[in-house]
Design an enzyme around this catalytic site. Structure first.
Site, PDB file in Angstrom:
ATOM      1  N   THR A 161       0.474  -8.847   1.764  1.00 52.91           N
ATOM      2  CA  THR A 161       1.084  -9.080   0.371  1.00 52.91           C
ATOM      3  C   THR A 161       2.397 -10.111   0.842  1.00 52.91           C
ATOM      4  O   THR A 161       2.798  -9.964   1.812  1.00 52.91           O
ATOM      5  CB  THR A 161       1.213  -7.767  -0.137  1.00 52.91           C
ATOM      6  OG1 THR A 161       2.146  -7.959  -1.294  1.00 52.91           O
ATOM      7  CG2 THR A 161       1.931  -6.842   0.786  1.00 52.91           C
ATOM      8  N   ASP A 162       2.819 -10.585  -0.168  1.00 51.44           N
ATOM      9  CA  ASP A 162       4.179 -11.207  -0.183  1.00 51.44           C
ATOM     10  C   ASP A 162       5.297 -10.461  -0.269  1.00 51.44           C
ATOM     11  O   ASP A 162       6.398 -10.782   0.096  1.00 51.44           O
ATOM     12  CB  ASP A 162       4.118 -12.273  -1.503  1.00 51.44           C
ATOM     13  CG  ASP A 162       4.170 -11.521  -2.655  1.00 51.44           C
ATOM     14  OD1 ASP A 162       4.014 -10.242  -2.810  1.00 51.44           O
ATOM     15  OD2 ASP A 162       4.293 -12.458  -3.762  1.00 51.44           O
ATOM     16  N   GLU A 163       4.927  -8.922  -0.588  1.00 55.16           N
ATOM     17  CA  GLU A 163       6.141  -8.244  -0.290  1.00 55.16           C
ATOM     18  C   GLU A 163       6.722  -7.767   0.869  1.00 55.16           C
ATOM     19  O   GLU A 163       7.568  -7.476   0.813  1.00 55.16           O
ATOM     20  CB  GLU A 163       5.719  -6.766  -1.081  1.00 55.16           C
ATOM     21  CG  GLU A 163       5.307  -6.926  -2.576  1.00 55.16           C
ATOM     22  CD  GLU A 163       5.136  -5.661  -3.569  1.00 55.16           C
ATOM     23  OE1 GLU A 163       5.652  -4.738  -2.923  1.00 55.16           O
ATOM     24  OE2 GLU A 163       4.711  -5.823  -4.636  1.00 55.16           O
TER      25      GLU A 163
ATOM     26  N   TYR B 173       5.685   1.158   0.804  1.00 56.69           N
ATOM     27  CA  TYR B 173       4.453   0.187   0.491  1.00 56.69           C
ATOM     28  C   TYR B 173       4.314  -0.993   1.367  1.00 56.69           C
ATOM     29  O   TYR B 173       3.921  -1.119   2.180  1.00 56.69           O
ATOM     30  CB  TYR B 173       4.184   0.107  -0.891  1.00 56.69           C
ATOM     31  CG  TYR B 173       2.995  -1.103  -1.039  1.00 56.69           C
ATOM     32  CD1 TYR B 173       1.657  -0.923  -0.567  1.00 56.69           C
ATOM     33  CD2 TYR B 173       3.360  -2.497  -1.437  1.00 56.69           C
ATOM     34  CE1 TYR B 173       0.574  -1.923  -0.548  1.00 56.69           C
ATOM     35  CE2 TYR B 173       2.618  -3.403  -1.666  1.00 56.69           C
ATOM     36  CZ  TYR B 173       1.104  -3.185  -1.035  1.00 56.69           C
ATOM     37  OH  TYR B 173       0.441  -4.260  -1.015  1.00 56.69           O
TER      38      TYR B 173
HETATM   39  P1  NAD Z   1      -6.531  -0.787  -4.985  1.00 55.18           P
HETATM   40  O1  NAD Z   1      -5.819   0.317  -4.996  1.00 55.18           O
HETATM   41  O2  NAD Z   1      -7.244  -1.274  -6.271  1.00 55.18           O
HETATM   42  O3  NAD Z   1      -7.788  -0.315  -3.982  1.00 55.18           O
HETATM   43  C1  NAD Z   1      -7.648   0.061  -2.711  1.00 55.18           C
HETATM   44  C2  NAD Z   1      -9.039   0.506  -2.184  1.00 55.18           C
HETATM   45  O4  NAD Z   1      -8.969   1.015  -0.986  1.00 55.18           O
HETATM   46  C3  NAD Z   1      -9.561   1.654  -3.112  1.00 55.18           C
HETATM   47  O5  NAD Z   1     -10.984   1.408  -3.383  1.00 55.18           O
HETATM   48  C4  NAD Z   1      -9.574   2.919  -2.202  1.00 55.18           C
HETATM   49  O6  NAD Z   1     -10.513   3.857  -2.405  1.00 55.18           O
HETATM   50  C5  NAD Z   1      -9.647   2.468  -0.849  1.00 55.18           C
HETATM   51  N1  NAD Z   1      -9.054   3.208   0.330  1.00 55.18           N
HETATM   52  C6  NAD Z   1      -7.736   3.685   0.191  1.00 55.18           C
HETATM   53  N2  NAD Z   1      -7.557   4.351   1.383  1.00 55.18           N
HETATM   54  C7  NAD Z   1      -8.563   4.179   2.089  1.00 55.18           C
HETATM   55  C8  NAD Z   1      -8.866   4.618   3.262  1.00 55.18           C
HETATM   56  N3  NAD Z   1      -8.273   5.284   4.177  1.00 55.18           N
HETATM   57  N4  NAD Z   1     -10.339   4.369   3.721  1.00 55.18           N
HETATM   58  C9  NAD Z   1     -10.940   3.600   3.114  1.00 55.18           C
HETATM   59  N5  NAD Z   1     -10.768   3.183   1.811  1.00 55.18           N
HETATM   60  C10 NAD Z   1      -9.531   3.340   1.459  1.00 55.18           C
HETATM   61  O7  NAD Z   1      -5.827  -2.137  -4.122  1.00 55.18           O
HETATM   62  P2  NAD Z   1      -5.884  -3.539  -4.529  1.00 55.18           P
HETATM   63  O8  NAD Z   1      -4.960  -3.902  -5.439  1.00 55.18           O
HETATM   64  O9  NAD Z   1      -7.305  -4.053  -4.833  1.00 55.18           O
HETATM   65  O10 NAD Z   1      -5.475  -4.233  -3.181  1.00 55.18           O
HETATM   66  C11 NAD Z   1      -6.582  -4.472  -2.030  1.00 55.18           C
HETATM   67  C12 NAD Z   1      -5.537  -4.823  -0.930  1.00 55.18           C
HETATM   68  O11 NAD Z   1      -4.777  -6.124  -1.253  1.00 55.18           O
HETATM   69  C13 NAD Z   1      -4.626  -3.901  -0.414  1.00 55.18           C
HETATM   70  O12 NAD Z   1      -4.349  -4.160   1.058  1.00 55.18           O
HETATM   71  C14 NAD Z   1      -3.189  -4.558  -0.892  1.00 55.18           C
HETATM   72  O13 NAD Z   1      -2.171  -4.322  -0.145  1.00 55.18           O
HETATM   73  C15 NAD Z   1      -3.472  -5.957  -1.047  1.00 55.18           C
HETATM   74  N6  NAD Z   1      -2.943  -6.979  -2.012  1.00 55.18           N
HETATM   75  C16 NAD Z   1      -2.769  -6.516  -3.285  1.00 55.18           C
HETATM   76  C17 NAD Z   1      -2.289  -7.229  -4.347  1.00 55.18           C
HETATM   77  C18 NAD Z   1      -2.341  -6.839  -5.944  1.00 55.18           C
HETATM   78  O14 NAD Z   1      -1.652  -7.537  -6.464  1.00 55.18           O
HETATM   79  N7  NAD Z   1      -3.080  -5.830  -6.093  1.00 55.18           N
HETATM   80  C19 NAD Z   1      -1.388  -8.253  -3.876  1.00 55.18           C
HETATM   81  C20 NAD Z   1      -1.367  -8.608  -2.390  1.00 55.18           C
HETATM   82  C21 NAD Z   1      -2.186  -8.102  -1.659  1.00 55.18           C
HETATM   83  O1  DAU Z   2       3.137  -8.937  -4.738  1.00 57.39           O
HETATM   84  C1  DAU Z   2       1.942  -8.289  -4.642  1.00 57.39           C
HETATM   85  C2  DAU Z   2       1.933  -6.951  -5.001  1.00 57.39           C
HETATM   86  O2  DAU Z   2       1.893  -7.059  -6.249  1.00 57.39           O
HETATM   87  C3  DAU Z   2       0.852  -6.084  -4.238  1.00 57.39           C
HETATM   88  O3  DAU Z   2       1.082  -6.078  -2.759  1.00 57.39           O
HETATM   89  C4  DAU Z   2       0.919  -4.658  -4.628  1.00 57.39           C
HETATM   90  O4  DAU Z   2      -0.245  -4.105  -4.206  1.00 57.39           O
HETATM   91  C5  DAU Z   2       0.773  -4.766  -6.224  1.00 57.39           C
HETATM   92  O5  DAU Z   2       0.593  -3.427  -6.890  1.00 57.39           O
HETATM   93  C6  DAU Z   2       1.660  -5.656  -6.903  1.00 57.39           C
HETATM   94  O6  DAU Z   2       3.078  -5.155  -6.592  1.00 57.39           O
HETATM   95  P1  DAU Z   2       4.256  -4.706  -7.728  1.00 57.39           P
HETATM   96  O7  DAU Z   2       5.233  -3.661  -7.390  1.00 57.39           O
HETATM   97  O8  DAU Z   2       4.851  -6.206  -8.027  1.00 57.39           O
HETATM   98  O9  DAU Z   2       3.235  -4.530  -9.008  1.00 57.39           O
HETATM   99  P2  DAU Z   2       3.251  -3.544 -10.170  1.00 57.39           P
HETATM  100  O10 DAU Z   2       2.239  -4.064 -11.350  1.00 57.39           O
HETATM  101  O11 DAU Z   2       3.383  -2.353  -9.966  1.00 57.39           O
HETATM  102  O12 DAU Z   2       4.587  -4.198 -11.018  1.00 57.39           O
HETATM  103  C7  DAU Z   2       4.823  -5.669 -11.484  1.00 57.39           C
HETATM  104  C8  DAU Z   2       6.222  -5.643 -11.953  1.00 57.39           C
HETATM  105  O13 DAU Z   2       6.239  -5.114 -13.233  1.00 57.39           O
HETATM  106  C9  DAU Z   2       7.156  -5.052 -11.031  1.00 57.39           C
HETATM  107  O14 DAU Z   2       8.260  -5.913 -11.261  1.00 57.39           O
HETATM  108  C10 DAU Z   2       7.485  -3.845 -11.702  1.00 57.39           C
HETATM  109  C11 DAU Z   2       7.270  -4.067 -12.918  1.00 57.39           C
HETATM  110  N1  DAU Z   2       6.553  -2.670 -13.858  1.00 57.39           N
HETATM  111  C12 DAU Z   2       5.591  -2.300 -13.426  1.00 57.39           C
HETATM  112  C13 DAU Z   2       4.783  -1.391 -14.092  1.00 57.39           C
HETATM  113  C14 DAU Z   2       3.851  -0.618 -13.686  1.00 57.39           C
HETATM  114  C15 DAU Z   2       7.220  -2.463 -15.190  1.00 57.39           C
HETATM  115  O15 DAU Z   2       8.365  -2.903 -15.668  1.00 57.39           O
HETATM  116  N2  DAU Z   2       6.685  -1.519 -15.941  1.00 57.39           N
HETATM  117  C16 DAU Z   2       5.466  -0.834 -15.450  1.00 57.39           C
HETATM  118  O16 DAU Z   2       5.154   0.107 -15.743  1.00 57.39           O
END
Ligand code: NAD
Ligand code: DAU
Length: 335
Positions: A127-129, A152
């Protein structure tokens, strides 16, 4: 050459989109999906693949070495796309321990198993985080300093560094991808976009953290999946690739756009206490991925968001079962 690929976390949001994407783009591949089915794992995300023998679901934990060894051997896995993680920043603030267990220790166990087996490639999906927060200008490059703010992002940083160390020390073929905020179908309604859509559809308040001026760079999940496939096939070992959507939006503007798309009033917006340590702005410089992987996102944010909102409108049965917890009863879909 056909490939047996292991996708970890394939029942989550990005993972389920990725499993479907891989089977569409590489029809002769076998995709093994190892998922622990935490609250974020939902077998119903893959219901359309129930009769597709190219997809094999294995219920297991990436931190369970015996289980991972068995999967790698039994399915003759040659590549791994590692997505399994605890992924929600707010949950990591409430309870960081499981983030270290899964994201750091789980990744290390998986890496160790892959090293022992000698894989063709291991893609660490990150992630970019890990780069922390930006001011009003500039964008993260692959050489930006690692300054994670939340438990995280700190746990993802640890995992990335372990993966790169396994390359440098043991010669495991590792590529790390770091992408911006994904959106699309099957995203769990704890994240901003689906939470706001679902709340608006139920005429409930839309909680905007702080002043709502935080900026995220939105990437359609299918564009992310394309980037992951290209990193798997074209990335250079030991390298990091940033994947960004080039669609920076302030949270408040985005939430207003969702309300407008649904024909709901802005009075549903409720400003609530800010997230502790809330990163102000993310933006990605994707030049290296464009140059080396030939990757460019295909979706415009406006069209992608409209399609996503429509999907939630048309699939209340999916999110209602998530909200009620009914989805956790689905236990079939094994081959
Ligand atoms: P998500 O939370 O929707 O899904 C995570 C999945 O991992 C679930 O199916 C969960 O059951 C499984 N899991 C959790 N712990 C586990 C374990 N110990 N063993 C096996 N499976 C396990 O997550 P997502 O949003 O789909 O993100 C997927 C990946 O991409 C993560 O690594 C996250 O850090 C990365 N990522 C997500 C975003 C985003 O915007 N969602 C952005 C950048 C990177
Ligand atoms: O940047 C990549 C990341 O994006 C991933 O690595 C993470 O897995 C993914 O969860 C996401 O993280 P964020 O914290 O950016 O996502 P989230 O959807 O939780 O929040 C997006 C923005 O919206 C953030 O600035 C917080 C704000 N927010 C979020 C929620 C859930 C609100 O204002 N209200 C809300 O209820």
């Amino acid at each position: 050459m056909s490939t047996n690929v292991l996708v970890t976390g394939g029942c989550g949001f990005i993972g389920s989109n990725l499993v479907r994407y891989l089977l569409r783009e590489r029809p002769d591949w076998k995709v093994v999906n190892l998922d622990r089915l935490t609250y974020a794992g939902n077998l119903e995300n893959l219901a359309d693949l129930a009769d597709d023998a190219r997809h094999v679901f294995v219920h297991g934990d990436v931190g369970d070495r015996a289980c991972v060894d068995r999967v790698l051997q039994e399915h003759a896995i040659d590549c791994v796309l590692h997505l399994a993680a605890e992924s929600h920043v707010d949950r990591s603030i409430e309870g960081p321990a499981v983030f270290v267990t899964t994201n750091v220790l789980g990744t290390q166990q998986l890496l160790e198993a892959c090293r022992a087996r000698g894989l063709r490639r291991f893609v660490q999906v990150s992630t970019d985080e890990v780069y922390g927060s930006l001011g009003p200008s500039g964008a993260f490059t692959e050489t930006s300093p690692l300054q994670p703010s939340s438990p995280y992002s700190a746990s993802k940083t640890g995992a990335d560094l372990l993966a790169l160390a396994y390359h440098h020390t043991y010669g495991l073929d590792v590529v790390v991808t770091r992408c911006s905020n994904n959106y699309g179908r099957y995203q769990f309604p704890e994240k901003l976009i689906p939470r706001m859509v679902v709340n608006a559809l139920r005429n409930q308040k839309l909680p905007v953290y702080g002043d709502g001026q935080h900026v995220r760079d939105w990437l359609h999940v299918e564009d992310h999946c394309q980037g992951l496939l290209q990193a798997l096939e074209r990335g250079r070992a030991g390298e990091v690739y940033n994947l960004g959507g080039g669609a920076e939006r302030k949270n408040l503007d985005l939430v207003k756009g969702i309300l407008a798309a649904l024909g709901k009033p802005e009075s549903l917006i409720e400003f609530v206490t800010d997230r502790p340590g809330h990163d102000r702005r993310y933006a990605i410089d994707p030049a290296k991925s464009r140059r080396e992987l030939g990757w460019t996102p295909a979706h415009s944010f406006e069209a992608g968001l409209a399609d996503t909102v429509r999907w939630y409108v048309e699939h209340p049965e999916w999110w209602e079962r998530v909200l009620s917890g009914e989805y956790r009863r689905t236990v079939t879909l094994t081959h």
